[in-house]
Structures are given as structure tokens and as C-alpha cells.
Design a protein around this motif. Structure first.
Motif, mmCIF file in Angstrom:
data_model
loop_
_atom_site.group_PDB
_atom_site.id
_atom_site.type_symbol
_atom_site.label_atom_id
_atom_site.label_comp_id
_atom_site.label_asym_id
_atom_site.label_seq_id
_atom_site.Cartn_x
_atom_site.Cartn_y
_atom_site.Cartn_z
ATOM 1 N N MET A 1 0.726 -1.246 -0.008
ATOM 2 C CA MET A 1 -0.058 0.065 -0.155
ATOM 3 C C MET A 1 0.958 1.168 -0.046
ATOM 4 O O MET A 1 1.585 1.542 0.968
ATOM 5 N N LYS A 2 1.055 1.932 -1.215
ATOM 6 C CA LYS A 2 1.892 3.011 -1.140
ATOM 7 C C LYS A 2 1.257 4.135 -0.793
ATOM 8 O O LYS A 2 0.034 4.545 -1.115
ATOM 9 N N ARG A 3 1.795 5.265 -0.083
ATOM 10 C CA ARG A 3 1.233 6.552 0.231
ATOM 11 C C ARG A 3 2.079 7.621 -0.122
ATOM 12 O O ARG A 3 3.245 7.390 0.043
ATOM 13 N N LEU A 4 1.466 8.948 -0.538
ATOM 14 C CA LEU A 4 2.183 9.911 -0.932
ATOM 15 C C LEU A 4 1.895 11.128 0.178
ATOM 16 O O LEU A 4 0.722 11.155 0.633
ATOM 17 N N LEU A 5 2.943 11.631 0.861
ATOM 18 C CA LEU A 5 2.726 12.549 1.923
ATOM 19 C C LEU A 5 3.348 13.958 1.217
ATOM 20 O O LEU A 5 4.285 14.067 0.891
ATOM 21 N N PRO A 6 3.442 15.253 0.929
ATOM 22 C CA PRO A 6 3.773 16.420 0.379
ATOM 23 C C PRO A 6 2.583 16.995 0.727
ATOM 24 O O PRO A 6 2.773 15.606 0.689
ATOM 25 N N LEU A 55 1.992 18.050 -5.827
ATOM 26 C CA LEU A 55 1.242 19.202 -6.646
ATOM 27 C C LEU A 55 1.985 20.197 -6.991
ATOM 28 O O LEU A 55 2.905 20.501 -6.271
ATOM 29 N N PRO A 56 1.624 21.081 -7.931
ATOM 30 C CA PRO A 56 2.553 22.303 -8.208
ATOM 31 C C PRO A 56 2.521 23.160 -7.162
ATOM 32 O O PRO A 56 1.446 23.467 -6.479
ATOM 33 N N GLY A 57 3.717 23.724 -7.027
ATOM 34 C CA GLY A 57 3.981 24.679 -5.664
ATOM 35 C C GLY A 57 4.285 24.007 -4.508
ATOM 36 O O GLY A 57 4.583 24.716 -3.523
ATOM 37 N N LEU A 58 4.332 22.658 -4.274
ATOM 38 C CA LEU A 58 4.137 21.939 -3.076
ATOM 39 C C LEU A 58 5.534 21.216 -2.913
ATOM 40 O O LEU A 58 5.919 20.336 -1.946
ATOM 41 N N GLY A 59 6.482 21.461 -3.809
ATOM 42 C CA GLY A 59 7.738 20.805 -3.694
ATOM 43 C C GLY A 59 7.613 19.431 -3.862
ATOM 44 O O GLY A 59 7.034 18.848 -5.018
ATOM 45 N N ARG A 60 8.187 18.425 -3.271
ATOM 46 C CA ARG A 60 8.162 17.139 -3.508
ATOM 47 C C ARG A 60 7.558 16.170 -2.540
ATOM 48 O O ARG A 60 7.148 16.754 -1.540
ATOM 49 N N ALA A 61 6.934 15.116 -2.964
ATOM 50 C CA ALA A 61 6.343 14.142 -2.024
ATOM 51 C C ALA A 61 7.407 12.965 -1.415
ATOM 52 O O ALA A 61 8.071 12.649 -2.501
ATOM 53 N N ALA A 62 7.046 12.308 -0.436
ATOM 54 C CA ALA A 62 7.437 11.125 -0.100
ATOM 55 C C ALA A 62 6.588 10.066 -0.172
ATOM 56 O O ALA A 62 5.488 10.135 0.046
ATOM 57 N N LEU A 63 7.078 9.207 -1.211
ATOM 58 C CA LEU A 63 6.454 7.953 -1.699
ATOM 59 C C LEU A 63 6.901 6.972 -0.571
ATOM 60 O O LEU A 63 7.825 6.306 -0.628
ATOM 61 N N LEU A 64 6.021 6.316 0.169
ATOM 62 C CA LEU A 64 6.370 5.500 1.190
ATOM 63 C C LEU A 64 5.755 4.130 0.576
ATOM 64 O O LEU A 64 4.732 3.970 0.021
ATOM 65 N N TRP A 88 -0.406 17.311 3.250
ATOM 66 C CA TRP A 88 -1.111 16.895 2.114
ATOM 67 C C TRP A 88 -0.804 15.388 2.170
ATOM 68 O O TRP A 88 0.512 14.984 2.247
ATOM 69 N N TYR A 89 -1.817 14.701 1.651
ATOM 70 C CA TYR A 89 -1.517 13.044 1.397
ATOM 71 C C TYR A 89 -2.359 12.725 0.124
ATOM 72 O O TYR A 89 -3.403 13.252 -0.003
ATOM 73 N N LEU A 90 -1.926 11.783 -0.378
ATOM 74 C CA LEU A 90 -2.617 10.838 -1.397
ATOM 75 C C LEU A 90 -2.289 9.224 -1.011
ATOM 76 O O LEU A 90 -1.421 9.068 -0.842
ATOM 77 N N ALA A 142 -6.624 10.490 -4.561
ATOM 78 C CA ALA A 142 -6.883 11.899 -4.741
ATOM 79 C C ALA A 142 -5.912 12.703 -3.468
ATOM 80 O O ALA A 142 -5.827 11.841 -2.567
ATOM 81 N N TRP A 143 -5.735 13.823 -3.805
ATOM 82 C CA TRP A 143 -4.943 14.523 -3.043
ATOM 83 C C TRP A 143 -5.857 15.255 -1.848
ATOM 84 O O TRP A 143 -7.094 15.600 -2.226
ATOM 85 N N HIS A 144 -5.363 15.387 -0.685
ATOM 86 C CA HIS A 144 -6.363 15.856 0.253
ATOM 87 C C HIS A 144 -5.246 16.719 1.594
ATOM 88 O O HIS A 144 -4.089 16.134 1.616
#
Length: 144
Positions: A1-6, A55-64, A88-90, A142-144
């Protein structure tokens, strides 16, 4: 189960040029956060973590990776008045995902924010082993 956190939209009248809209990052930094991670300069990552565009303007995200990937935050100073957490997470899975998990000792001093803990499309918060908040209809992929 992969998660994106930025958006702030400022308008002016015809005679006066509209001021430049502040970026989301600028607005966050203006609040002088105790800890701010946008993963542009690396991060205290452990295990299966990959940094990817966000997301644009949010830098990078950490894909866990859903196994042992995690971001370890520095210990913040004492905040007797409390604090707030913004992220922010997806998530791409309807299974439980720990977005924030803070434990000093089990039960007595813990705090967590979890996706899909109470079923798919849910978001939950716990403090000291007590359910404190939840939301339904929080879609996966979806991003939240």
C-alpha cells in the motif's frame, strides 16, 4: 500500500496592478512553523521512501512503500499551548495507512492520523488511545 505525503487569489482594480499571489509555501512559512518539510532538500527518511513530484507549488512528495518507509521528524520543542499539523497526502489503498503516528509510550502519550482506518474513504484521529475525530468520503487516489 503506497502513500504520498507533501491558492490565494488576489485581485486589483483596473488602475492598480494586482499584487502577486503568494505561493502556498510562502503562506506556510509566514506562519513560522516549528517543523516544515517540503522534501526539496532531502528529509530524514527511513526504509522504503522515494521522493517524487508533488502538486504544483508544493515541492516534492515522499512516496512510502507501505512496509517500512517513514519520515522521522525532529523532536519539537515543548508546546504547552498545543500545536496543529498540516499535511497533504494521497493514498492508493483502501487499507489503513499511518499519516502521522507519534508515540512516547503506548496509550498514555500517543497521537495519530490515519487514512482508511475505519474503512475505505475515511480519515481518523486518535489521541491517548481515544478516537477524537473522523471524516468519511475521503477518496483514495486523490490529494487531500
Amino acid at each position: 500500500m503506497k502513500r504520498l505525503l507533501p491558492l490565494l487569489l488576489l485581485a486589483g482594480c483596473a488602475e492598480t496592478p494586482a499584487p502577486k499571489a503568494a505561493s502556498y509555501r510562502d503562506l506556510v512559512l509566514a506562519d513560522q512553523p516549528v517543523v516544515h518539510l517540503d522534501f526539496t532538500d532531502g528529509a530524514p527518511a527511513k526504509g522504503g521512501v522515494t521522493f517524487v513530484p508533488s502538486l504544483p507549488g508544493l515541492g516534492r512528495a515522499a512516496l512510502l512503500d507501505g512496509r517500512d518507509g517513514r519520515i522521522v521528524l525532529p523532536r519539537p520543542p515543548a508546546m504547552p499551548g498545543g500545536c496543529s499539523i498540516e499535511l497533504w497526502y494521497l493514498t492508493s489503498s483502501g487499507s489503513r495507512g499511518d499519516l502521522v503516528n507519534y508515540k512516547i509510550e503506548e496509550g498514555a502519550r500517543d497521537f495519530g492520523i490515519f487514512s482508511c482506518l475505519e474503512g475505505e474513504n475515511s480519515l481518523s484521529a486518535y489521541e491517548n488511545m481515544t478516537h477524537t475525530a473522523s471524516a468519511d468520503g475521503v477518496a483514495i487516489n486523490a490529494w487531500h
